[in-house]
Scaffold this active site. Structure first.
Site, PDB file in Angstrom:
ATOM      1  NE  ARG A 171     -89.680 -39.108  56.265  1.00 16.74           N
ATOM      2  CZ  ARG A 171     -88.491 -39.092  55.702  1.00 16.74           C
ATOM      3  NH1 ARG A 171     -87.390 -39.076  56.442  1.00 16.74           N
ATOM      4  NH2 ARG A 171     -88.364 -39.086  54.382  1.00 16.74           N
ATOM      5  CG  ASP A 249     -81.139 -37.543  47.134  1.00 11.52           C
ATOM      6  OD1 ASP A 249     -80.058 -37.019  46.838  1.00 11.52           O
ATOM      7  OD2 ASP A 249     -81.230 -38.543  47.872  1.00 11.52           O
TER       8      ASP A 249
HETATM    9  P1  AMP Z   1     -80.740 -41.758  51.519  1.00 10.00           P
HETATM   10  O1  AMP Z   1     -79.271 -41.632  51.408  1.00 10.00           O
HETATM   11  O2  AMP Z   1     -81.219 -42.544  52.714  1.00 10.00           O
HETATM   12  O3  AMP Z   1     -81.437 -40.436  51.433  1.00 10.00           O
HETATM   13  O4  AMP Z   1     -81.222 -42.632  50.284  1.00 10.00           O
HETATM   14  C1  AMP Z   1     -80.807 -42.389  48.959  1.00 10.00           C
HETATM   15  C2  AMP Z   1     -81.592 -43.283  48.027  1.00 10.00           C
HETATM   16  O5  AMP Z   1     -81.372 -44.665  48.323  1.00 10.00           O
HETATM   17  C3  AMP Z   1     -83.100 -43.091  48.076  1.00 10.00           C
HETATM   18  O6  AMP Z   1     -83.593 -43.284  46.771  1.00 10.00           O
HETATM   19  C4  AMP Z   1     -83.544 -44.201  49.004  1.00 10.00           C
HETATM   20  O7  AMP Z   1     -84.895 -44.558  48.793  1.00 10.00           O
HETATM   21  C5  AMP Z   1     -82.593 -45.318  48.632  1.00 10.00           C
HETATM   22  N1  AMP Z   1     -82.382 -46.273  49.723  1.00 10.00           N
HETATM   23  C6  AMP Z   1     -81.722 -46.048  50.892  1.00 10.00           C
HETATM   24  N2  AMP Z   1     -81.716 -47.148  51.658  1.00 10.00           N
HETATM   25  C7  AMP Z   1     -82.396 -48.106  50.972  1.00 10.00           C
HETATM   26  C8  AMP Z   1     -82.742 -49.475  51.236  1.00 10.00           C
HETATM   27  N3  AMP Z   1     -82.381 -50.084  52.368  1.00 10.00           N
HETATM   28  N4  AMP Z   1     -83.448 -50.138  50.279  1.00 10.00           N
HETATM   29  C9  AMP Z   1     -83.813 -49.534  49.146  1.00 10.00           C
HETATM   30  N5  AMP Z   1     -83.532 -48.264  48.829  1.00 10.00           N
HETATM   31  C10 AMP Z   1     -82.824 -47.547  49.738  1.00 10.00           C
HETATM   32 MG    MG Z   2     -83.004 -39.511  51.158  1.00  9.77          MG
END
Ligand code: AMP
Ligand code: MG
Length: 481
Positions: A171, A249
């Site tokens: 992306r 974030d």
């Molecule tokens: P998100 O809710 O997708 O914005 O993610 C929140 C945090 O969790 C961010 O720091 C992401 O990089 C981390 N994160 C989400 N999914 C994963 C995953 N499958 N493995 C590692 N880190 C993750």
């Molecule tokens: Mg995120």
């Protein structure tokens, strides 16, 4: 062909990211490539498609590409986590748009990084395709957003609420700087880097028309980000879009919609509508998004305070003055949007009440949000009472009185150019994703094509405009996709 990538922002902010290595997935296969976007970025789509599976599947990046993972903090559902960062994403570098502005190219689902904590670093193919479909639909709807360049199937399975094929999304974003990036530096008390970030973010994303020298640079940034974000959320509101995970974030400094997770479009009008299974309190419901974006901007303000002035008694009132202007900016953005949705030209004191009453009546009737505005235009065109049987006749009388002197056919045409006929309805997205999981990508491609032209009727594609039979009530999205 190689990838003409540079490390602009990440090079200028070396303490804000760490080198990382995308995982080489066993059997990467390109499933979608966004050729118009590739062309806009100066990439030759044919050459790209030959290499995309290897590059975006992480297997073999060109020598000069040095992927990095951004560090950031974030308030998640109201609670601060001081160290989040890209746990499953890798920044490959920056490309140039044809207008000379840079964009970040990032892989999402590219494997573990130092920020992964207990996560597996992977993404499910259906969540990759969801982000692809919805972000491209948002772009076609005229909403600032990150965009999808390519989707790759990794050849591995991932374990989520069900076992699914793994995927990687390539992306692009104007940048991946977030409110959480600023919070991270504030927590580290790294005020030198914070000052540099403020300058770089203003260079990169502009001042939104504000005079850069009129105030402290940190406050100019707060106001510029704030304006972009409140306008963005006003657009979401107009479209019935529920982001679903408006943590700091996931709140960009650029004002682009970022991090499509458990997002969806509301069908039956309901300010309390949430789609995410983890949002039990309804914190990120459709009708709460305007308040939440201001809450997130208050966290941005707090993080910037120490560089505005070491004395909080001085810094706080200055930031407060900016936040108050943003509240006013938000009211204007919402009302201007509703005027466009209702075809109202000019400004009158009763517009707020007219808009609010309509939302209340659509809510009471649980009427389809998108369909209702197309029907209003159609009723106007044919001189019929507006939304007969759904809303009361007195609203119709007030609306018609407000439109006095405007040509009904031209007004209806302007409304249709602003209110989409096609949105990514949940039952359509789910059907496309189910087929894709089974290896058939044709429904996904067709859906993307329909959604690329959302305002004009496409003969033969009436089914794509129809609401779900149950008003979309049964649809839930899963977080941590
Ligand atoms: P998100 O809710 O997708 O914005 O993610 C929140 C945090 O969790 C961010 O720091 C992401 O990089 C981390 N994160 C989400 N999914 C994963 C995953 N499958 N493995 C590692 N880190 C993750
Ligand atoms: Mg995120």
């Amino acid at each position: 062909m190689s990838l003409p990538l540079q490390l602009g922002l990440a090079d200028a902010l070396p303490d804000l990211s760490v080198p990382t290595r995308p995982t080489a997935w066993p059997d990467p296969e390109l499933v979608l490539l966004n050729e118009p976007l590739a062309a806009e970025l100066g990439l030759d789509a044919a050459a790209l498609s030959d290499n995309a599976a290897r590059w975006f599947g992480g297997g073999a990046l060109p020598e000069h590409v040095q992927p990095r993972a951004w560090a950031y903090a974030g308030h998640q559902f109201g609670h601060l986590t001081p160290r989040l960062g890209d746990g499953r994403a890798a920044l490959l570098g920056e490309l140039m748009r044809s207008d000379g502005t840079p964009v970040d190219l990032q892989l999402k689902g590219s494997g573990r990084t130092v920020f992964s904590r207990r996560g597996d670093g992977r993404a499910a193919l259906d969540s990759v395709l969801r982000e692809y479909i919805i972000s491209e639909a948002m772009h076609a709807l005229g909403v600032p957003t990150t965009r999808a360049l390519a989707a790759v199937r990794t050849g591995e399975t991932v374990q989520r609420y069900r076992t699914t094929p793994g995927g990687v999304l390539a992306r692009v974003a104007s940048s991946h700087l977030r409110v959480g990036t600023v919070e991270y530096l504030a927590i580290q008390e790294d005020h030198d880097t914070l000052r540099r970030l403020v300058g770089l973010a203003l260079d990169r994303h502009g001042t939104d028309g504000l005079d850069r020298d009129a105030d402290h640079p940190a406050l100019v940034l707060l106001e510029a980000v704030g304006r972009r974000q409140v306008r963005l959320v006003a657009r979401w509101m107009e479209l019935g879009f529920v982001h679903g995970i408006m943590n700091t974030d996931n709140t960009s400094l650029s004002g682009e919609t970022l991090d499509y997770g458990p997002c969806a479009f509301m069908e039956a009008t309901d300010p309390d509508k949430v789609f995410s299974l983890v949002d039990e309190g309804g914190r990120y419901a459709w009708g709460r998004q305007p308040r939440i974006v201001l809450w997130n901007l208050a966290r941005l303000a707090e993080a910037l305070l120490p560089i505005v002035d070491p004395d909080p008694q001085v810094a706080i009132p200055r930031a407060q003055a900016v936040l108050e202007r943003l509240i006013a900016h938000q009211e204007t953005a919402w009302l201007d949007g509703m005027r466009r949705k209702l075809g109202l030209q000019g400004v009158t004191a009763t517009d707020q009440a007219l808009a609010d009453d309509l939302v209340a009546q659509l809510t009471r009737a649980r009427a389809d949000w998108t369909d209702s505005f197309r029907s209003l235009a159609e009723d106007l065109r044919h001189g019929r009472p507006a939304l007969a049987g759904t809303i009361d006749g007195s609203w119709n009388t007030r609306w018609r009185a407000r439109l006095e002197g405007q040509d009904p056919v031209a007004t209806a045409a302007r409304m249709d150019a602003h209110n989409p006929l096609y949105i990514p309805r949940n039952h359509l997205v789910e059907a496309a994703l189910d087929a894709a999981i089974g290896g058939d990508f044709a429904p996904t491609r067709t859906l993307i094509e329909v959604l690329s032209d959302p305002f004009r009727a496409q003969p033969g594609r009436e089914a794509y405009a129809r609401p779900a039979p149950d008003g979309g009530q049964g649809h839930w999205t899963h977080c941590n996709t």
